[in-house]
Motif scaffolding. Structure first.
Motif, PDB file in Angstrom:
ATOM      1  N   ALA A  52      12.716   1.316   1.733  1.00  0.00           N
ATOM      2  CA  ALA A  52      12.556   2.506   2.568  1.00  0.00           C
ATOM      3  C   ALA A  52      12.336   3.754   1.717  1.00  0.00           C
ATOM      4  O   ALA A  52      11.491   4.606   2.022  1.00  0.00           O
ATOM      5  CB  ALA A  52      13.790   2.691   3.457  1.00  0.00           C
ATOM      6  N   THR A  53      13.089   3.844   0.610  1.00  0.00           N
ATOM      7  CA  THR A  53      12.939   4.992  -0.293  1.00  0.00           C
ATOM      8  C   THR A  53      11.548   5.015  -0.904  1.00  0.00           C
ATOM      9  O   THR A  53      10.901   6.062  -0.998  1.00  0.00           O
ATOM     10  CB  THR A  53      13.997   4.945  -1.404  1.00  0.00           C
ATOM     11  OG1 THR A  53      15.291   4.967  -0.801  1.00  0.00           O
ATOM     12  CG2 THR A  53      13.852   6.136  -2.347  1.00  0.00           C
ATOM     13  N   ALA A  54      11.065   3.832  -1.320  1.00  0.00           N
ATOM     14  CA  ALA A  54       9.731   3.754  -1.921  1.00  0.00           C
ATOM     15  C   ALA A  54       8.656   4.168  -0.937  1.00  0.00           C
ATOM     16  O   ALA A  54       7.701   4.874  -1.279  1.00  0.00           O
ATOM     17  CB  ALA A  54       9.481   2.333  -2.426  1.00  0.00           C
ATOM     18  N   VAL A  55       8.807   3.749   0.324  1.00  0.00           N
ATOM     19  CA  VAL A  55       7.818   4.118   1.338  1.00  0.00           C
ATOM     20  C   VAL A  55       7.818   5.617   1.565  1.00  0.00           C
ATOM     21  O   VAL A  55       6.766   6.262   1.682  1.00  0.00           O
ATOM     22  CB  VAL A  55       8.095   3.360   2.655  1.00  0.00           C
ATOM     23  CG1 VAL A  55       7.232   3.907   3.776  1.00  0.00           C
ATOM     24  CG2 VAL A  55       7.845   1.869   2.458  1.00  0.00           C
ATOM     25  N   LEU A  56       9.046   6.195   1.621  1.00  0.00           N
ATOM     26  CA  LEU A  56       9.135   7.631   1.844  1.00  0.00           C
ATOM     27  C   LEU A  56       8.485   8.420   0.715  1.00  0.00           C
ATOM     28  O   LEU A  56       7.932   9.501   0.917  1.00  0.00           O
ATOM     29  CB  LEU A  56      10.609   8.044   1.999  1.00  0.00           C
ATOM     30  CG  LEU A  56      11.281   7.630   3.311  1.00  0.00           C
ATOM     31  CD1 LEU A  56      12.769   7.937   3.254  1.00  0.00           C
ATOM     32  CD2 LEU A  56      10.637   8.330   4.503  1.00  0.00           C
ATOM     33  N   ARG A  57       8.548   7.876  -0.503  1.00  0.00           N
ATOM     34  CA  ARG A  57       7.995   8.580  -1.651  1.00  0.00           C
ATOM     35  C   ARG A  57       6.520   8.282  -1.861  1.00  0.00           C
ATOM     36  O   ARG A  57       5.875   8.928  -2.680  1.00  0.00           O
ATOM     37  CB  ARG A  57       8.773   8.197  -2.915  1.00  0.00           C
ATOM     38  CG  ARG A  57      10.213   8.723  -2.931  1.00  0.00           C
ATOM     39  CD  ARG A  57      10.923   8.306  -4.200  1.00  0.00           C
ATOM     40  NE  ARG A  57      12.264   8.859  -4.262  1.00  0.00           N
ATOM     41  CZ  ARG A  57      13.134   8.583  -5.246  1.00  0.00           C
ATOM     42  NH1 ARG A  57      12.773   7.774  -6.228  1.00  0.00           N
ATOM     43  NH2 ARG A  57      14.331   9.134  -5.243  1.00  0.00           N
ATOM     44  N   LEU A  58       5.982   7.345  -1.153  1.00  0.00           N
ATOM     45  CA  LEU A  58       4.593   6.956  -1.347  1.00  0.00           C
ATOM     46  C   LEU A  58       3.673   8.094  -0.954  1.00  0.00           C
ATOM     47  O   LEU A  58       3.797   8.697   0.107  1.00  0.00           O
ATOM     48  CB  LEU A  58       4.288   5.714  -0.514  1.00  0.00           C
ATOM     49  CG  LEU A  58       2.873   5.142  -0.669  1.00  0.00           C
ATOM     50  CD1 LEU A  58       2.644   4.681  -2.101  1.00  0.00           C
ATOM     51  CD2 LEU A  58       2.665   3.994   0.308  1.00  0.00           C
ATOM     52  N   ARG A  59       2.719   8.373  -1.838  1.00  0.00           N
ATOM     53  CA  ARG A  59       1.764   9.441  -1.571  1.00  0.00           C
ATOM     54  C   ARG A  59       0.356   8.865  -1.597  1.00  0.00           C
ATOM     55  O   ARG A  59       0.017   8.043  -2.446  1.00  0.00           O
ATOM     56  CB  ARG A  59       1.875  10.553  -2.624  1.00  0.00           C
ATOM     57  CG  ARG A  59       3.265  11.174  -2.723  1.00  0.00           C
ATOM     58  CD  ARG A  59       3.259  12.444  -3.532  1.00  0.00           C
ATOM     59  NE  ARG A  59       2.751  12.250  -4.894  1.00  0.00           N
ATOM     60  CZ  ARG A  59       2.597  13.232  -5.778  1.00  0.00           C
ATOM     61  NH1 ARG A  59       2.874  14.477  -5.421  1.00  0.00           N
ATOM     62  NH2 ARG A  59       2.160  12.986  -6.992  1.00  0.00           N
ATOM     63  N   ILE A  60      -0.449   9.336  -0.686  1.00  0.00           N
ATOM     64  CA  ILE A  60      -1.835   8.900  -0.601  1.00  0.00           C
ATOM     65  C   ILE A  60      -2.708   9.947  -1.281  1.00  0.00           C
ATOM     66  O   ILE A  60      -2.724  11.111  -0.865  1.00  0.00           O
ATOM     67  CB  ILE A  60      -2.267   8.737   0.867  1.00  0.00           C
ATOM     68  CG1 ILE A  60      -1.363   7.718   1.574  1.00  0.00           C
ATOM     69  CG2 ILE A  60      -3.720   8.338   0.964  1.00  0.00           C
ATOM     70  CD1 ILE A  60      -1.537   7.700   3.073  1.00  0.00           C
TER      71      ILE A  60
END
Length: 457
Positions: A18-26
């Protein structure tokens, strides 16, 4: 019992995901921006005019305001700021975006038996000090160790601070107060007692520090308290190779005062926190400093000194011609800070959908801006219409020569519709509350906003 050991691991893995998804930037854009030509004039850098002599000049960043104590405080505790601001044209300078540099003067050698301290203070001190007549002129040098004088000084500086400490018109304050012209030296050959030691002068500096931020204060020469509190320096003999080189040696290595024999430490990195200023020495004509033969030395001394401002003894626009005029232009462009964005990356949060920008700035100048002015950001759609605006703080006062990167979130941009956008960047001048700094960027420009990137949503 064995399955229970797996439960925390599963929960931990879910949390990390969940943390990784929240930090994911496009990524949306990554654009490099060439430097372009160096701007010549900008706020908070450049030449200085006499405050009394209003003029318009594209190279002016400042006006010098000598604050004569007798004019400011004709009666004890009664401060006539209106007289000061009228004499030095505060309103007219503000209208032109020219900032002010203050210096309190208590001794100004001139013709005639005049003094720059108020009569009431002279009487209260019982005349403690020395009337003199020397090569500088005539005047009165107060006894700077006199307790009545010291207390009165504390009060007048407090009044200056109450009036101007938060005034965006006032850029810097030179710590005058002591010595002829407020330059921290006296002519002992004229019978004046030696200049006071640091034990005394530190008290005068503390008067200023009690009401003004250190990064706005400048001393005439290095002192221990200046080094320890991060003050700036000014050199009123700028450009004369011998005396200027001596001043630089004081800054680098320390020196023994010719005023009282004290050893005073250097301040080699002072320009990183507070400005370097001064004025061209009047011992030579202004054009001499910018002549073909002398200009390489003048420019080198500027760079060694990390100078942000010079004046009021400097050439006026139009006084120099030909090579000298071109050299003056080069000189002013080289002073102080020169900022521009070199790379802009735009991202979108994978979950939040909020836009983010990484801006890599470069300062190709000699010094920081010495003020934390906000950055102005603007998104424009394909038709050039403003779709979003924002401002964000930036630590510009810490941005010395070199690269500096800031990462910014653009709140409220998650709801922007699909389309083609451009990101525009600028620096807000608090004097006008609008973008007002010319940037060194080879990019499309709209006033003081510059296009840093284009992207599609």
């Amino acid at each position: 019992m064995q399955p229970r050991k797996w439960v925390p691991l599963v929960l931990l893995g879910t949390a990390l995901l969940a943390t990784a998804v929240l930090r994911l930037r496009i990524p949306l854009a990554a654009q490099d921006i060439p430097a372009g030509e160096k701007p010549v004039a900008n706020p908070l850098k450049g030449l200085v005019a006499w405050g009394e002599n209003y003029r318009q000049d594209p190279y002016l960043g400042f006006a010098y305001v000598p604050v004569y104590w007798d004019e400011l405080e004709p009666k004890q505790g009664g401060y006539d700021f209106a007289a000061l601001e009228e004499r030095c044209h505060f309103a007219r300078w503000q209208a032109d975006g020219v900032r002010l540099i203050l210096r309190l003067v208590a001794d100004d050698p001139a013709e005639g038996d005049a003094m720059e301290i108020p009569q009431w203070l002279y009487d209260a001190m019982e005349g403690a000090g020395t009337w003199y007549n020397n090569d500088y002129g005539q005047g009165f040098s107060p006894d700077y160790e006199n307790e009545v004088f010291r207390q009165a000084h504390r009060a007048v500086v407090a009044a200056l601070g109450q009036r101007y400490a938060d005034d965006p018109r006032v850029a810097f304050v030179e710590l005058g107060s002591l010595g002829h012209w407020g330059e921290w030296h006296v002519d002992t050959d004229a019978g004046i007692q030696p200049f006071p030691t640091q034990e005394i002068t530190d008290g005068y500096v503390q008067d200023y520090l009690a009401v003004f931020a250190p990064q706005r204060l400048l001393l005439r020469r290095p002192y221990t308290i200046g080094r320890d509190r991060g003050l700036g320096l000014y050199n009123d003999s700028f450009g004369l190779p011998d005396s200027h080189t001596q001043w630089l040696s004081w800054i680098a290595d320390g020196y023994q005062s010719d005023q009282n024999g004290e050893w005073l430490p250097g301040m080699p990195d002072f320009w990183r926190t507070a400005p370097s200023g001064g004025e061209l020495s009047p011992e030579e004509e202004d054009g001499w400093y910018f002549s073909a033969a002398q200009f390489p030395t003048t420019l080198d001394l500027l760079r060694q000194s990390h100078t942000t401002f010079l004046g009021p003894n400097t050439p006026k626009d139009g006084e120099l011609t030909g090579t000298e005029a071109e050299n003056l232009r080069t000189f002013v462009a080289e002073m102080g800070y020169t900022l521009g964005v070199r790379r802009c990356a735009v991202w979108r949060g994978a979950v939040s959908r909020t836009l983010q920008a990484d801006l890599t700035w470069e300062n190709t100048g000699l010094a920081p801006l010495y003020a934390d002015w906000p950055l102005a950001l603007e998104l424009r759609d394909e038709a050039g219409q403003t779709a979003w605006t924002g401002r964000t703080p930036a630590p510009l006062s810490t941005w010395g020569p070199g690269s500096h990167t800031v990462s910014l979130a653009l709140p409220g941009t998650a709801v922007l519709p699909k389309g083609h956008y451009s990101l525009w960047v600028g620096i807000v001048d608090p004097l006008t509350d609008a973008p007002g700094v010319a940037l060194q960027m080879d990019a499309p420009r709209d006033g003081s906003l510059y296009r840093a990137a284009e992207f599609d949503l």
